[in-house]
Design an enzyme around this catalytic site. Structure first.
Site, PDB file in Angstrom:
ATOM      1  N   CYS A 180      -2.212   5.285   0.345  1.00  0.00           N
ATOM      2  CA  CYS A 180      -3.245   5.767   1.270  1.00  0.00           C
ATOM      3  C   CYS A 180      -3.329   7.285   1.200  1.00  0.00           C
ATOM      4  O   CYS A 180      -2.309   7.962   1.333  1.00  0.00           O
ATOM      5  CB  CYS A 180      -2.941   5.337   2.702  1.00  0.00           C
ATOM      6  SG  CYS A 180      -4.109   6.057   3.858  1.00  0.00           S
TER       7      CYS A 180
ATOM      8  N   GLY B  17     -14.953  -4.036  -1.888  1.00  0.00           N
ATOM      9  CA  GLY B  17     -14.848  -3.540  -0.513  1.00  0.00           C
ATOM     10  C   GLY B  17     -16.119  -2.849  -0.075  1.00  0.00           C
ATOM     11  O   GLY B  17     -16.963  -3.421   0.619  1.00  0.00           O
TER      12      GLY B  17
ATOM     13  N   ASN C  31       0.858  -1.203   0.000  1.00  0.00           N
ATOM     14  CA  ASN C  31       0.000   0.000   0.000  1.00  0.00           C
ATOM     15  C   ASN C  31       0.884   1.241   0.000  1.00  0.00           C
ATOM     16  O   ASN C  31       1.358   1.670   1.049  1.00  0.00           O
ATOM     17  CB  ASN C  31      -0.928  -0.032   1.227  1.00  0.00           C
ATOM     18  CG  ASN C  31      -1.900   1.141   1.247  1.00  0.00           C
ATOM     19  OD1 ASN C  31      -1.892   1.980   0.351  1.00  0.00           O
ATOM     20  ND2 ASN C  31      -2.732   1.206   2.273  1.00  0.00           N
TER      21      ASN C  31
ATOM     22  N   GLY D 292     -12.409  -0.659  -6.968  1.00  0.00           N
ATOM     23  CA  GLY D 292     -12.954   0.698  -6.993  1.00  0.00           C
ATOM     24  C   GLY D 292     -14.392   0.674  -7.459  1.00  0.00           C
ATOM     25  O   GLY D 292     -14.672   0.675  -8.658  1.00  0.00           O
TER      26      GLY D 292
ATOM     27  N   GLY E 233     -16.548   3.324  -3.375  1.00  0.00           N
ATOM     28  CA  GLY E 233     -17.935   3.000  -3.731  1.00  0.00           C
ATOM     29  C   GLY E 233     -18.274   3.380  -5.167  1.00  0.00           C
ATOM     30  O   GLY E 233     -17.408   3.799  -5.941  1.00  0.00           O
TER      31      GLY E 233
HETATM   32  C1  DHB Z   1      -7.123   4.405   4.717  1.00  0.00           C
HETATM   33  C2  DHB Z   1      -6.147   3.748   4.011  1.00  0.00           C
HETATM   34  C3  DHB Z   1      -6.232   3.659   2.643  1.00  0.00           C
HETATM   35  O1  DHB Z   1      -5.290   3.030   1.886  1.00  0.00           O
HETATM   36  C4  DHB Z   1      -7.329   4.240   1.999  1.00  0.00           C
HETATM   37  O2  DHB Z   1      -7.440   4.162   0.678  1.00  0.00           O
HETATM   38  C5  DHB Z   1      -8.299   4.877   2.710  1.00  0.00           C
HETATM   39  C6  DHB Z   1      -8.197   4.960   4.073  1.00  0.00           C
HETATM   40  C7  DHB Z   1      -7.058   4.564   6.170  1.00  0.00           C
HETATM   41  O3  DHB Z   1      -6.794   3.611   6.908  1.00  0.00           O
HETATM   42  O4  DHB Z   1      -7.261   5.693   6.613  1.00  0.00           O
END
Ligand code: DHB
Length: 298
Positions: A120, A257, A117, A235, A209
């Site tokens: 984020c 998700g 990841n 996504g 979403g």
């Molecule tokens: C968070 C982490 C992510 O990779 C994301 O796309 C959205 C939120 C988080 O934990 O805040």
């Protein structure tokens, strides 16, 4: 994988019991919430809100740290192996160097795949910018991770860049075995106009979403034209129709998700059935025969 649906990172991904439940409900693979070296409490509540066309969240990468997650992954693997469902360990670190360290630690659990990841959107200013905003930095992270594991490595990219295909090319050149695309869009900001304050305690948050699906489809299309590795398209996917769309632009599997919020964990089995119905109706007997079949003339 028994089918092309993958539990996306960040949702129901912290305990082996819940990962087991998702696998038994029909997910073809499961991804953990991103795990860091040290435990992270995350941001204060509220951290997530359904606002109509999608969700907004700023969870703050809360997780119990790698020591606990290694045990969870080991137990999840034992539960999921008889089902033929792979466990994907999502990892996150503050520095390029620490991406190597966490890979070394998480490898003790022998996850089937590691997802990196680098994207984020909810990080503090001290990070300056997402790793995934820069092809050179993304490639360095990828090289570091690859040095410490023999497991296949997926790098999860951000849509919040000008040319996502350039980032994809850089990470594949650095050794990524596949790409997950996309992470959440934004960050966005939603106000409560009565209090005049943000609805999330953190202020801004990543969007997920149905609202972001067209962005995800375009990103997956761009990536699949640029590189020749499997792409887990994530996504806004919530139905068989959405899976077909992602396969048509070149995806190999799809992450699900936010859809769990409105369809429940039945979504994996239901969407897989809807995909089969489409395939039968259109005379496809393999996913490969659908893959990349979009007709886009520019
Ligand atoms: C968070 C982490 C992510 O990779 C994301 O796309 C959205 C939120 C988080 O934990 O805040």
């Amino acid at each position: 994988m028994p089918n092309p649906t993958v539990l996306a990172s960040g949702v129901l991904g912290l305990s082996h019991a819940v990962l087991g439940r998702v696998a038994r409900s029909g997910a073809g693979a499961v991804t953990t919430k991103s795990c860091s070296l040290k435990p992270r409490p995350g941001y204060p509540n509220p951290t997530i809100l359904h606002w109509g066309p999608g969700l907004i969240n700023a969870v703050g990468l809360s997780n119990p740290g790698v020591e606990v997650m290694v045990e969870e992954i080991q137990e999840a693997k034992a539960l999921l192996k008889p089902l033929g469902v792979p466990v994907i360990a999502s990892i996150f670190a503050d520095t390029i160097y620490d991406f190597g360290t966490i890979t070394r630690f998480i490898s003790e659990a022998e996850p089937d795949i590691i997802e990196v990841n680098v994207s984020c959107p909810n990080l503090d200013d001290r990070y300056q910018q997402m790793f995934a905003a820069d092809p050179y930095v993304s490639a360095q992270v990828t090289r570091r991770v690859k040095r410490y594991t023999d497991a296949p490595v997926l790098v999860k990219l951000s849509p919040n860049v000008t040319h996502i295909a350039k980032i994809a090319e850089a990470v594949v050149e650095a050794g990524a075995d596949g790409i997950t695309a996309i992470n959440s869009v934004g960050p966005g900001l939603i106000l409560d106009v009565e209090t005049r304050r943000p609805v999330l305690a953190h202020g801004t948050g990543g969007l997920t979403g149905p609202a972001i699906r067209p962005v995800a489809v375009r990103c997956v299309h761009d990536i699949c034209r640029a590189v020749d590795v499997p792409v887990v398209a994530t996504g806004g996917v919530s139905s068989g129709r959405d899976i077909v769309e992602m396969l048509l632009v070149g995806a190999t599997a799809v992450g699900i998700g936010s859809a769990i919020q409105h369809r429940g964990i039945r979504v994996f089995e239901e969407a897989s059935r809807e995909l089969e119905t489409y395939m039968r109706a259109h005379g496809h007997d393999s996913l490969a025969s659908l893959r990349g079949g979009a007709v886009i003339e520019h």
